[in-house]
Structure formats: C-alpha cells, structure tokens
Design a protein around this motif. Structure first.
Motif, PDB file in Angstrom:
ATOM      1  N   PRO A 404      41.020  39.565  40.345  1.00 30.07           N
ATOM      2  CA  PRO A 404      39.749  40.231  40.021  1.00 30.07           C
ATOM      3  C   PRO A 404      39.707  41.734  40.284  1.00 30.07           C
ATOM      4  O   PRO A 404      39.193  42.488  39.474  1.00 30.07           O
ATOM      5  N   ARG A 405      40.265  42.167  41.429  1.00 32.71           N
ATOM      6  CA  ARG A 405      40.252  43.597  41.715  1.00 32.71           C
ATOM      7  C   ARG A 405      41.636  44.141  42.057  1.00 32.71           C
ATOM      8  O   ARG A 405      41.760  45.300  42.445  1.00 32.71           O
ATOM      9  N   GLY A 406      42.640  43.301  41.925  1.00 34.79           N
ATOM     10  CA  GLY A 406      43.986  43.756  42.166  1.00 34.79           C
ATOM     11  C   GLY A 406      44.263  44.118  43.610  1.00 34.79           C
ATOM     12  O   GLY A 406      45.141  44.925  43.891  1.00 34.79           O
ATOM     13  N   GLN A 407      43.515  43.529  44.558  1.00 33.40           N
ATOM     14  CA  GLN A 407      43.698  43.830  45.973  1.00 33.40           C
ATOM     15  C   GLN A 407      43.991  42.542  46.726  1.00 33.40           C
ATOM     16  O   GLN A 407      43.420  41.490  46.435  1.00 33.40           O
ATOM     17  N   VAL A 408      44.892  42.646  47.706  1.00 40.70           N
ATOM     18  CA  VAL A 408      45.359  41.442  48.377  1.00 40.70           C
ATOM     19  C   VAL A 408      44.242  40.700  49.082  1.00 40.70           C
ATOM     20  O   VAL A 408      44.243  39.473  49.177  1.00 40.70           O
ATOM     21  N   GLU A 409      43.240  41.415  49.589  1.00 36.18           N
ATOM     22  CA  GLU A 409      42.178  40.741  50.329  1.00 36.18           C
ATOM     23  C   GLU A 409      41.132  40.113  49.415  1.00 36.18           C
ATOM     24  O   GLU A 409      40.239  39.408  49.871  1.00 36.18           O
ATOM     25  N   ILE A 410      41.214  40.389  48.115  1.00 35.04           N
ATOM     26  CA  ILE A 410      40.285  39.780  47.164  1.00 35.04           C
ATOM     27  C   ILE A 410      40.958  38.545  46.586  1.00 35.04           C
ATOM     28  O   ILE A 410      41.915  38.644  45.825  1.00 35.04           O
ATOM     29  N   THR A 411      40.487  37.389  46.957  1.00 32.85           N
ATOM     30  CA  THR A 411      41.171  36.152  46.584  1.00 32.85           C
ATOM     31  C   THR A 411      40.266  35.196  45.809  1.00 32.85           C
ATOM     32  O   THR A 411      40.583  34.029  45.662  1.00 32.85           O
ATOM     33  N   THR A 412      39.135  35.678  45.328  1.00 34.66           N
ATOM     34  CA  THR A 412      38.216  34.806  44.597  1.00 34.66           C
ATOM     35  C   THR A 412      38.660  34.710  43.148  1.00 34.66           C
ATOM     36  O   THR A 412      38.230  35.466  42.291  1.00 34.66           O
ATOM     37  N   VAL A 413      39.606  33.801  42.880  1.00 32.47           N
ATOM     38  CA  VAL A 413      40.125  33.598  41.532  1.00 32.47           C
ATOM     39  C   VAL A 413      39.492  32.331  40.964  1.00 32.47           C
ATOM     40  O   VAL A 413      39.082  31.437  41.688  1.00 32.47           O
ATOM     41  N   SER A 414      39.395  32.249  39.647  1.00 29.99           N
ATOM     42  CA  SER A 414      38.755  31.086  39.029  1.00 29.99           C
ATOM     43  C   SER A 414      39.304  30.886  37.616  1.00 29.99           C
ATOM     44  O   SER A 414      40.089  31.698  37.115  1.00 29.99           O
ATOM     45  N   ASN A 415      38.861  29.801  36.994  1.00 32.63           N
ATOM     46  CA  ASN A 415      39.226  29.481  35.612  1.00 32.63           C
ATOM     47  C   ASN A 415      40.725  29.231  35.432  1.00 32.63           C
ATOM     48  O   ASN A 415      41.329  29.664  34.449  1.00 32.63           O
ATOM     49  N   SER A 416      41.309  28.513  36.361  1.00 37.14           N
ATOM     50  CA  SER A 416      42.702  28.100  36.200  1.00 37.14           C
ATOM     51  C   SER A 416      42.794  27.045  35.098  1.00 37.14           C
ATOM     52  O   SER A 416      41.794  26.489  34.656  1.00 37.14           O
ATOM     53  N   GLN A 417      44.024  26.739  34.676  1.00 31.38           N
ATOM     54  CA  GLN A 417      44.250  25.897  33.507  1.00 31.38           C
ATOM     55  C   GLN A 417      45.018  24.629  33.844  1.00 31.38           C
ATOM     56  O   GLN A 417      45.681  24.536  34.888  1.00 31.38           O
ATOM     57  N   LYS A 418      44.956  23.641  32.921  1.00 35.90           N
ATOM     58  CA  LYS A 418      45.688  22.382  33.058  1.00 35.90           C
ATOM     59  C   LYS A 418      46.990  22.354  32.251  1.00 35.90           C
ATOM     60  O   LYS A 418      47.814  21.462  32.430  1.00 35.90           O
ATOM     61  N   THR A 419      47.178  23.304  31.370  1.00 34.40           N
ATOM     62  CA  THR A 419      48.231  23.233  30.368  1.00 34.40           C
ATOM     63  C   THR A 419      49.634  23.192  30.965  1.00 34.40           C
ATOM     64  O   THR A 419      49.941  23.893  31.921  1.00 34.40           O
ATOM     65  N   VAL A 420      50.476  22.364  30.371  1.00 33.95           N
ATOM     66  CA  VAL A 420      51.894  22.268  30.723  1.00 33.95           C
ATOM     67  C   VAL A 420      52.691  22.378  29.422  1.00 33.95           C
ATOM     68  O   VAL A 420      52.300  21.822  28.393  1.00 33.95           O
ATOM     69  N   GLU A 421      53.809  23.110  29.462  1.00 32.18           N
ATOM     70  CA  GLU A 421      54.695  23.119  28.305  1.00 32.18           C
ATOM     71  C   GLU A 421      56.140  23.286  28.748  1.00 32.18           C
ATOM     72  O   GLU A 421      56.416  23.846  29.819  1.00 32.18           O
TER      73      GLU A 421
END
Length: 547
Positions: A404-421
């Motif tokens: 989100p902000r490109g900083q190590v202390e910012i870890t609030t990530v979301s919207n990961s995916q299920k896809t496998v290939e």
C-alpha cells in the motif's frame, strides 16, 4: 533392550532393540518416541513399525511391527553401526495400512557405545499431513520458539551441522520496528532454538536473501535496514559460517554488491555461484510504491573470490537486464542448473505479468524466452514441481493491494487471489531457442498472498498467508497434482489443513526428514499486527518403502 517411552499414553510402551557385536555384552538402546506438545498421535494409531537403518543394517530382516497397546518384549540384536537411524511409522486398523504417523531419529553413532552407558535416542513423532509446534524433545509437554520475534527473516538448513540458521528479520507491534541482530539456530535433534551470534548494527536487515554455498557458508545479500532515521535498501552482503564443534557462528566482514537492493530474488547456479535478480532501491521520501527505484539488472556472486560481478549480454556486450524491472517477483532455477525462470512482480509502472528465461553461460547471460502469466503477478509463491515445471499460486493483482505505501511497517495488504497455474520449460532442440508453455490452471480453496508452498512427490501444500481481507490465516491446503495435465492442475479438490498459528511473511526450509519447518512471520487482524517468535513443522506423507 530398547525402552519406547510414549508421553501422554496411559499405558507406557516398552520394548525393542539390543545392539551387540559377536559375543560382546549387549548395549542398551533406549528409544523415546516424542509426541508434539499439541498432538497426541499415538492415541490415534493402532500399530507401530520400527525400521532400523544404517550401512551395516539389513532393514528388511530387523523391521518390527506391534500393536501400540500391546508391545513385544523380546529384544532384537543389531550391529553397532556408526550411522544408525530409526524410522518409526504409525498405522491405523491394520499394520500394513497407509502410513498415518511418522518419526525419524537423528543419525546415531553406536560404534562407540558401551554396555555401561545406555544410548538414548529421541524420535520426534507426528501425524502425517498435519502441522505441529516445535517441541522440546527432552520435555515434550512444552513447545519451543525463537528467542526473537522475526518478520522477513531467513531460515537455511545447514547440512554440515544438521541445524537451521535463522538470520535477520524485523519486530513489528512495538513503538517502532526493530531489526533483529541476534542470529539463531534450530536443532531438529533437540527441538531447541539457541542464539549463536550477532550481526553488527549497520548490517541488521530484513527481507534479504540467504543462500547456502557449497563450502557450508550462508550468503546474506541486500534487504531493508536503517541508516540513522532512514529506511534503506542494503548494498552490503556477508557470509555466516558455523564453527566446527561449536555452538557459535562466524560472521564475515561485509562486501559491497554492485547495487543496493531489497526484495530481490536469488538462485544457486550449477557452478555454485549465486545469481541476484531485480529488487528495488528505497526512496526515503516515497509516499506510494511507484516512488521507489526498481531494478531490471542482475548480478552474480562468486564464492571463490567473494566478489559480485555484473554479467554481460553476449550479443551486445552491454550489462544484462530483464525485459522489465521487477519487485515482488519469483525466481527458480530449472533444467541443467543454468536456466533461470523469472515471473511477475511490479515496478513504477504497476504489475508486470511477463516471464523471462535467463540462460547463464559463464559471465554471460541471454534472455531466451518470454511469455505472459495469467495468475496474480505480485508476491505469489513459486514452486519447482520438477526440473522443467513451475507452479505459481496466489498473490496480488494490484500494486496498492500488495504494497500500500511501500514501507516495511505498513503491512495492511488485501485482495489476495486463489489462482494457480503451471508452466513448463523446454528447449525446442539442443542448443536452440527455449519455449515456455502454460499447461494448466486451477483454484486454491482460499485466497493467499505472502504465503509459502512445498512439494512432496506429486503433492503440493500452500501454507498460511494473507487472506482476501488482509488478515493472516492459520490454514494450509494440500493438493494432488494431476499426472496427465489436461487443463486442470489438481487431481481433486484441495484438502484444508489447520496450522498451529496464523502467519504470513514467514520463513521456511526443508529438514532432512522431509518435513517443512516454518518460523516467524506476522500475525495480523483488523486492529493489530505482531511479529512472531513461534515455529511449527508440517509433516508430509512421504514415499516410504514398506517392509
């Protein structure tokens, strides 16, 4: 005799081996089956099978099977092998049913044993295809954990000492992030962690890379660190070497890489050199990911002279660069050990879906093939299924979701995916151009990003990570890969597994037993983020020879 002590069982299991050579007095060998502190596997099993192994041991003749609740009492003579190892498997209902529990002892030298000094062997034992907390093998009612919380650390198995080296990482959840200077080791033969050294303050880092060199040293490159009040990408590299017959390590003086870089990837080439790929340099004034400086170049570390070089393109003579700069990408070595697969990532222009194949010849590198992935390009997990096949899983479609902000202390990530290939690499003809083919796709049962994955035969496991909402998960999933791939990667629906802890951004390494050790990472909910000291092991079913 060998006494088998089983913690947590109402009826103690006693019996098994006595080792002797010729007419000499027998040596008592006591085996202690140690169950994990958060499992009671023997309560779920009906039969135990003991398979003694070693150079001078004929396993087929000495294998013993007996009911868990009704042990045999006759000792079995064994030669005093210098490389004795005991494999214990557990079975339900019948003694020849599929393996449901497994334990493998450390290698023990019985050749120096004496009748007056019984040999004690601890066998860590757990249910297969399940996770368990690392456990003190001397006190199996208590779990073990690292001395320091670590997110973005490295974990490397050291075959010369039989232990796992844990370096770096960062502690979140405090007033300010704290980079870990203490170096730790995990000993699978005891289940214990210990501090074995320390990194200097100006070398402390997280999100670096660690690579085992052929001489037993571990190379630490790049990563994020602090320079005064600024967060920077490290330019320095150093090696960590375990000392012989010592519980300490030696940290070398630092050397400079060609460029500072963090979030890069590394692979060991066939000749023992280490290839560094991509990454980024940090802009202290950045307020969004695109404000950093992204790298398309590669460099190579030669352990003989301890120096980094920038390879050249044999056609143009210019320094080698990938088709695009990459950060949050994946890299694996394929084929003969000089072919490198690089997938996805992002840069200042956003997500990058392209694939590059790098062919390494001495100090020259040629990009021989490119393609486009359909899976999520950012912070997915890449798994080498075979010498020419790669499985990509999970990850993120958008930069701001992943970083989100490109900083190590910012870890609030979301919207990961299920896809496998899955992708397959092949040379069209000997010495000719290479080709990448997308052979299948599928879906995990859960969205995952910043997770890890592992392989055991034709079975893959996807472990932990951030979910769709950004929270960390305490689940993993096991899948059987399709043998005759015809569009789908999985032979059947994934099996969901429970982990001991919720974690993402953890470190993992394969132990000699075939088990997968997980250490650290972060646990995260909507209102808190905390680096972890905890560790756990995944015990996969393995292709065992049944006697």
């Amino acid at each position: 005799m060998v006494a088998i002590r089983t913690a947590f069982l109402i009826t103690s299991v006693t019996t098994l081996f006595a080792s002797s050579v010729g007419c000499s007095d027998p040596v008592s060998v006591e085996v202690n089956i140690v169950q994990p502190c958060n499992q009671e596997p023997l309560k779920q099993l009906d039969y135990l099978r003991f398979v003694p192994t070693g150079q001078d041991i004929e396993s087929r003749d000495l294998t013993s099977v007996y009911p868990v609740e009704k042990p045999l009492t006759s000792p079995i003579p064994l030669p005093l092998a210098g490389d004795f190892q005991l494999l214990v498997t557990g079975h339900r209902e019948t003694y020849n049913s599929p393996t449901a529990g497994i334990g493998i002892s450390p290698v023990i030298d019985l050749s120096q044993a004496t009748p007056t000094a019984p040999v004690a062997i601890n066998v860590p034992f757990a249910l297969v295809d399940e996770f368990y907390k690392t456990t003190n093998l001397s006190e199996p009612t208590s779990f073990t954990e690292m001395k320091n919380p670590r997110y973005g650390a490295s974990a490397t198995y050291l075959p010369t000492v039989g232990k796992v080296l844990i370096v770096g990482g960062i502690a979140l959840g405090q007033a300010a992030p704290k980079y870990r200077r203490a170096i730790e080791m995990f000993d699978p033969s005891t289940g214990l962690f210990s501090e074995v050294g320390e990194i200097k303050l100006d070398l402390a880092r997280a999100f670096h890379r660690a690579d085992l060199l052929s001489d037993g040293r571990v190379l630490i490159t790049g990563g994020v660190g602090e320079d005064g009040i600024q967060t920077i990408a490290r330019r320095t590299a150093f090696t960590v070497k375990p000392r012989e017959n010592s519980e300490r390590v030696t940290v070398s003086n630092p050397v400079n890489m060609r460029k500072p870089r963090t979030g890069h990837t590394t692979v060991a080439l066939k000749d023992g050199r280490i290839l560094l790929v991509g990454g980024r340099q940090l802009n202290p004034d950045a307020i969004s990911p695109e404000d950093h400086f992204y790298l398309a170049d590669v460099e190579v570390y030669d352990p003989v002279d301890g120096q980094f070089i920038s390879p050249a393109d044999p056609q143009s003579g210019s320094l080698v660069e990938m088709t695009v700069p990459r950060y949050g990408h994946s890299t694996l070595v394929l084929g003969d050990g000089n072919t490198v697969f690089v997938a996805g990532g992002f840069n200042q222009d956003g997500p990058q879906r392209s694939l590059d194949i790098l062919e390494v010849t001495g100090d020259e590198i040629t990009i021989t093939a490119t393609a486009t992935i359909q899976a999520a390009p950012i912070f997915h997990s890449a798994l080498r299924v075979s010498a020419d096949t790669v499985l990509l899983s999970g990850g993120y479609l958008e930069t701001l979701d992943a970083d989100p902000r490109g900083q190590v202390e910012i870890t609030t990530v979301s919207n990961s995916q299920k896809t496998v290939e899955m992708w397959r690499f092949a040379e069209l003809f000997a010495g000719g151009p290479s080709q990448l083919t997308r052979v299948c796709d599928d879906q995990m049962s859960r969205e995952r990003g910043h997770h890890t994955s592992g392989i055991s035969g034709r079975r893959a496991v996807f472990i932990g990570g951030h979910t769709l909402t950004g929270a960390t998960t305490n689940t993993a999933e096991l899948v059987y890969l399709a043998d005759n791939i015809g569009g789908k990667c999985f032979a059947q629906a994934p099996t969901l597994l429970g982990m001991s802890d919720s974690r993402a951004g953890h470190s993992s390494t394969v132990l000699p037993s075939g088990e997968l050790l997980l250490v650290g990472g972060i646990t995260q909910s909507n209102d808190s983020t905390q680096s972890l000291t905890s560790s756990e092991v995944f015990s996969p079913a393995r292709n065992l020879v049944e006697f």
